[in-house]
Structure formats: C-alpha cells, structure tokens
Design a protein around this motif. Structure first.
Motif, PDB file in Angstrom:
ATOM      1  N   ILE A 143      46.237  56.840  33.890  1.00 34.57           N
ATOM      2  CA  ILE A 143      46.052  58.287  33.649  1.00 34.57           C
ATOM      3  C   ILE A 143      46.650  58.705  32.307  1.00 34.57           C
ATOM      4  CG2 ILE A 143      45.881  58.986  36.078  1.00 34.57           C
ATOM      5  CD1 ILE A 143      48.862  59.775  35.943  1.00 34.57           C
ATOM      6  N   LYS A 144      47.462  57.835  31.696  1.00 36.31           N
ATOM      7  CA  LYS A 144      47.966  58.173  30.355  1.00 36.31           C
ATOM      8  C   LYS A 144      46.839  58.107  29.325  1.00 36.31           C
ATOM      9  CE  LYS A 144      51.453  55.224  29.912  1.00 36.31           C
ATOM     10  NZ  LYS A 144      51.341  54.443  31.179  1.00 36.31           N
ATOM     11  N   ASN A 145      45.748  57.413  29.675  1.00 35.17           N
ATOM     12  CA  ASN A 145      44.584  57.336  28.767  1.00 35.17           C
ATOM     13  C   ASN A 145      43.477  58.232  29.305  1.00 35.17           C
ATOM     14  OD1 ASN A 145      46.019  55.232  27.512  1.00 35.17           O
ATOM     15  ND2 ASN A 145      45.159  53.742  28.969  1.00 35.17           N
ATOM     16  N   GLN A 146      43.239  59.359  28.662  1.00 34.31           N
ATOM     17  CA  GLN A 146      42.243  60.322  29.154  1.00 34.31           C
ATOM     18  C   GLN A 146      40.872  59.671  29.280  1.00 34.31           C
ATOM     19  OE1 GLN A 146      42.514  64.281  27.459  1.00 34.31           O
ATOM     20  NE2 GLN A 146      40.309  64.592  27.735  1.00 34.31           N
ATOM     21  N   SER A 147      40.561  58.717  28.394  1.00 33.60           N
ATOM     22  CA  SER A 147      39.237  58.056  28.445  1.00 33.60           C
ATOM     23  C   SER A 147      39.074  57.245  29.734  1.00 33.60           C
ATOM     24  CB  SER A 147      39.079  57.133  27.228  1.00 33.60           C
ATOM     25  OG  SER A 147      40.165  56.207  27.201  1.00 33.60           O
ATOM     26  N   ASP A 148      40.175  56.718  30.263  1.00 32.14           N
ATOM     27  CA  ASP A 148      40.069  55.973  31.534  1.00 32.14           C
ATOM     28  C   ASP A 148      39.664  56.915  32.675  1.00 32.14           C
ATOM     29  OD1 ASP A 148      40.890  53.774  30.163  1.00 32.14           O
ATOM     30  OD2 ASP A 148      42.853  53.572  31.128  1.00 32.14           O
ATOM     31  N   GLU A 164      38.495  69.663  34.560  1.00 29.79           N
ATOM     32  CA  GLU A 164      37.906  70.916  34.020  1.00 29.79           C
ATOM     33  C   GLU A 164      36.537  70.596  33.391  1.00 29.79           C
ATOM     34  OE1 GLU A 164      40.219  74.565  32.400  1.00 29.79           O
ATOM     35  OE2 GLU A 164      39.480  74.054  34.399  1.00 29.79           O
ATOM     36  N   LYS A 165      36.520  69.512  32.590  1.00 30.79           N
ATOM     37  CA  LYS A 165      35.282  69.146  31.876  1.00 30.79           C
ATOM     38  C   LYS A 165      34.146  68.819  32.849  1.00 30.79           C
ATOM     39  CE  LYS A 165      33.489  65.679  28.601  1.00 30.79           C
ATOM     40  NZ  LYS A 165      33.851  64.527  27.718  1.00 30.79           N
ATOM     41  N   TYR A 166      34.490  68.143  33.948  1.00 36.75           N
ATOM     42  CA  TYR A 166      33.456  67.744  34.918  1.00 36.75           C
ATOM     43  C   TYR A 166      33.334  68.735  36.068  1.00 36.75           C
ATOM     44  CZ  TYR A 166      32.731  63.302  32.550  1.00 36.75           C
ATOM     45  OH  TYR A 166      32.414  62.323  31.618  1.00 36.75           O
ATOM     46  N   LYS A 167      33.928  69.905  35.899  1.00 36.88           N
ATOM     47  CA  LYS A 167      33.828  70.993  36.901  1.00 36.88           C
ATOM     48  C   LYS A 167      34.237  70.554  38.309  1.00 36.88           C
ATOM     49  CE  LYS A 167      30.348  73.606  34.257  1.00 36.88           C
ATOM     50  NZ  LYS A 167      31.003  73.054  33.056  1.00 36.88           N
ATOM     51  N   CYS A 168      35.288  69.738  38.360  1.00 34.97           N
ATOM     52  CA  CYS A 168      35.873  69.358  39.664  1.00 34.97           C
ATOM     53  C   CYS A 168      37.165  70.146  39.791  1.00 34.97           C
ATOM     54  CB  CYS A 168      36.168  67.857  39.686  1.00 34.97           C
ATOM     55  SG  CYS A 168      37.054  67.351  41.168  1.00 34.97           S
ATOM     56  N   LYS A 169      37.216  71.082  40.782  1.00 35.38           N
ATOM     57  CA  LYS A 169      38.334  72.046  40.804  1.00 35.38           C
ATOM     58  C   LYS A 169      39.115  72.017  42.104  1.00 35.38           C
ATOM     59  CE  LYS A 169      35.821  74.833  37.506  1.00 35.38           C
ATOM     60  NZ  LYS A 169      35.103  76.077  37.213  1.00 35.38           N
ATOM     61  N   LEU A 182      44.495  64.409  33.473  1.00 33.94           N
ATOM     62  CA  LEU A 182      43.607  64.500  34.651  1.00 33.94           C
ATOM     63  C   LEU A 182      43.015  65.905  34.758  1.00 33.94           C
ATOM     64  CD1 LEU A 182      42.488  63.408  37.362  1.00 33.94           C
ATOM     65  CD2 LEU A 182      44.650  64.122  38.427  1.00 33.94           C
ATOM     66  N   CYS A 183      43.845  66.922  34.598  1.00 29.58           N
ATOM     67  CA  CYS A 183      43.351  68.314  34.725  1.00 29.58           C
ATOM     68  C   CYS A 183      42.308  68.627  33.660  1.00 29.58           C
ATOM     69  CB  CYS A 183      44.515  69.293  34.629  1.00 29.58           C
ATOM     70  SG  CYS A 183      45.643  69.208  36.038  1.00 29.58           S
ATOM     71  N   LYS A 184      42.500  68.095  32.454  1.00 26.92           N
ATOM     72  CA  LYS A 184      41.524  68.353  31.378  1.00 26.92           C
ATOM     73  C   LYS A 184      40.170  67.730  31.716  1.00 26.92           C
ATOM     74  CE  LYS A 184      43.510  67.600  27.171  1.00 26.92           C
ATOM     75  NZ  LYS A 184      44.561  66.997  26.268  1.00 26.92           N
ATOM     76  N   VAL A 185      40.201  66.526  32.269  1.00 25.69           N
ATOM     77  CA  VAL A 185      38.930  65.863  32.624  1.00 25.69           C
ATOM     78  C   VAL A 185      38.288  66.561  33.818  1.00 25.69           C
ATOM     79  CG1 VAL A 185      37.874  63.700  33.386  1.00 25.69           C
ATOM     80  CG2 VAL A 185      39.691  63.661  31.660  1.00 25.69           C
TER      81      VAL A 185
END
Ligand code: WQD
Length: 350
Positions: A67-72, A125-130, A120-123
């Motif tokens: 989770i330290k790598n946002q791309s993962d 948000e991007k994928y609209k999983c809330k 995790l929260c940024k991703v």
C-alpha cells in the motif's frame, strides 16, 4: 455476488476474515506485501473450503503489492474492473501492529500505517469505491482505570502504533465529514485478537520474533521458547499482572462480516465500534487456563513493566451488539484450545 478488496488479507486477522467472506459467497481481491505473513494462509483457506465449494479458487484473487506504492493499489482496481468484478468495499488490514516495535521504529509505522492508507483512499476516490472497514485498535484509548472502555471514552494513544491508528481514524472522519459525502466508514477497534480457526489449518504465524503473549504461550508449549517473561507483577489489578480482553479471531472475523453487512445497507456515515468480549483476563490467569485446557506446563518468571503497556484494557461491546447484531460466541478456553491445535499442526508455522 459482491467483490471486496481485503488489504493485508494473508495475515492473521485478514485470513480468518477472508474465510468467513468466502463462506458467505463474496468474491475477494487480496492485496498483500507478505512483509509479516505468507500466501500459504490462502492455500489453507482453499483446503478448508474446497469441500463446500469446488470453484472456490475462482472467487479468490491474490495480488502481491504494497500500500506504500499507490500504483500497486491501482493495479488491483484495474484488474477487478477488467474481470467485471467491481470492488464494492474495502476491508483495510494492511499495516504494522506491534506496540513494542512501533516504539523502536516510529517512522516505519507512520509510513506504513498512515501514508499507505492515504494512498488507498486516493485510489478508492478515483475508482468511486466509498465503503471501507478499517482495522483500528483499542490502543487509541486513554486507559487510566479498571473500567470497561466504550467508544465515547477519551482517545489518547500512548504509543506510536496507537497514534497511527487514531490518525487514520481522523483522516477517515474528515473524508466522511465533507459536504454530501457518500462514504460509508466503520473503524473497528480490536482488543486482543488471539486463537485460531478450529481446523488448525490457519492461525497466528508471526514471521520472526513474537512480541505478543499468545504466540509466545504456544511457542513455549511446543518447546520453541523456554519460558514466558511476565511484564510487571505490581499493576493495580486483582493479581498484579496486566488484564486484557482476549477475543477469539473467529469472533473478530464474524464481527467484520456483520460490520460489512451494516456498512453496505446503511446511509453514508462514520462509526467507530469496539470488537471485544467485555471480559478481562490477567496474564497469570491466561497462563493457568492454557495449562489446564491443554495439559501442558508453561514456565514463567517476572520482569519489569514494558514501556507502552497499560494495566487494564477491556471493552464495553454494547454498541457492536446493538448496531451490528453481533456477539462473541467463544471463550478463553476455546482460545487456548484452538490456538494450541494450530501450533501443534504447524510447529514451524507455514
Ligand atoms: C498482552 C499482555 C503484556 C508479552 C496487542 C497488540 C496490538 C493491539 C492490542 C490490535 C500485557 C503481557 C506480553 C510478554 C507479558 N491489537 N505480556 N509478556 O500489548 O495488549 O497489544 O493488543 O490492535 O496490536 O499488540 O498485547 O500480547 O503484547 O500483551 O507479560 O512477553 O501480556 O504486559 O499485559 P498488547 P500483548
């Protein structure tokens, strides 16, 4: 059936929670770095569930990542969308969890537990999983007396681990408080998770040195450790040793399922909920119970108190009972029996 992302899903609590989610028919995506766990736990879950579902493999997607790598994290959501299995909610276990280790390595704990969650929260948000269930901890509380801790108890962490958990709760609360927020957020404050699934296939398997009392009990019983050192015999408790609320890991896993059901059907909100039994057990009582239930001897001697420790941490679990319609079913004897069964079947972990 709905798909759930479980970060840290091969770990102790994560693997037991994945088991109950799969039993209920959920598809699960597991993101894990294996820093303190093994993918073997998922192999064992497949063995346990194969009897009831020959296609269980098709419901589990294990993806190595950090989770330290946002791309993962992005990669998991990308894969789930390509499979047309949109992730509806996240159960967020991934993080470091040793109180004593956090005192020695605070930067590592802040980076993993807080920066990782921000990614995790940024991703999400991007994928609209809330929808998110967060693995929080009773160590967020200020514990000064022998009273049961409820959710409105003052929060004043007393070690870096507890501060990282409290900080993540604060971040999630701020996300929830935004105007017209659609986020559904539940922070589950665990007391002391211990024990193992009754099959003995999965259990607590800390890689390297065990800091917590329970894996040390099983290691002494199996001869991998010579004795237990009890930290302090002068605590203001009935026998002078520390009192904790030991909750069976299967009760905890079922608590996550109840919280998930609550999360997905309720309106957007932020909630912090205790998961504990409401029953305190001292270190000496724990040792004696383990010896009696398993007919083994656990040598011990006393040492000074451990930095970061408190005398008494026991839950008021009435909110979980009322809101989640959940109540613990297993007791301290079940914990001693099931954990020992795991250790005997896995003398060298897996
Ligand atoms: C329990 C009791 C010690 C080791 C854990 C997790 C933490 C959090 C809360 C979820 C205390 C005594 C211990 C030993 C001992 N869980 N002890 N000798 O510190 O309550 O924290 O539960 O968020 O992640 O670490 O658990 O098992 O270390 O200690 O006497 O060698 O056993 O003093 O009274 P703790 P623990």
């Amino acid at each position: 059936m709905k798909s759930i992302l479980v970060t840290g899903g091969t770990g102790f609590i994560g693997s037991h929670t994945c088991l109950v989610l799969l039993e209920k028919g959920y598809n699960i995506f597991i993101l894990d770095s294996f820093i303190n766990s093994s993918s073997q736990s998922i192999e064992k879950i497949i063995l346990i569930l194969n009897e009831i579902d020959k296609d269980i493999n098709r419901k589990i997607h294990l993806i190595k990542g950090d989770i330290k790598n946002q791309s993962d994290i992005e990669n998991v959501f990308h894969i789930s969308n390509k499979l047309n299995k949109k992730i509806e909610a996240v159960i967020h276990f991934a993080g470091l969890k040793s109180v004593s280790d956090s005192v020695l390595n605070p930067i590592t704990y802040w980076e993993n537990n807080v920066s990782g969650t921000i990614n995790l929260c940024k991703v999400m948000e991007k994928y609209k999983c809330k929808n998110i269930l967060f693995s929080s901890s009773a160590t967020v509380y200020k514990s000064e007396s022998n009273k049961l801790l409820s959710e409105d108890n003052i929060c004043e962490p007393y070690n870096p681990y507890g501060y990282t958990k409290f900080t993540v709760e604060r971040i999630l609360s701020d996300i929830s408080n935004r105007e017209l927020s659609e986020w559904r957020i539940v922070c589950l404050r665990y007391f002391n998770p211990v024990g193992a699934h009754k099959s003995g296939y999965i259990g607590e398997n800390p890689l390297g040195k065990a800091n917590n009392i329970y894996p040390q009990l099983t290691r002494v019983a199996i001869g991998k450790q010579s004795k237990i050192y009890i930290f302090g015999s002068d605590w203001p408790t009935y026998d002078g040793t520390g009192v904790r609320d030991y909750i069976h890991v299967m009760d905890l896993a079922e608590g996550h399922l109840s919280a998930m059901n609550y999360l997905l059907k309720e309106k957007p909100q932020f909630k912090a909920i205790n998961l504990g039994t409401g029953i305190g057990t001292s270190v000496l009582e724990f040792i004696r119970t383990f010896e009696k239930v398993n007919n083994v001897e656990i040598p011990f001697s006393f040492r000074d108190r451990r930095k970061g420790d408190k005398a008494f941490l026991v839950a008021d679990n009435s909110l979980a009972k009322s809101l989640l319609n959940w109540t613990p079913k297993r007791n301290i004897e079940d914990i001693c029996r099931d954990g020992w069964n795991w250790q005997k079947n896995n003398p060298y972990g897996f």
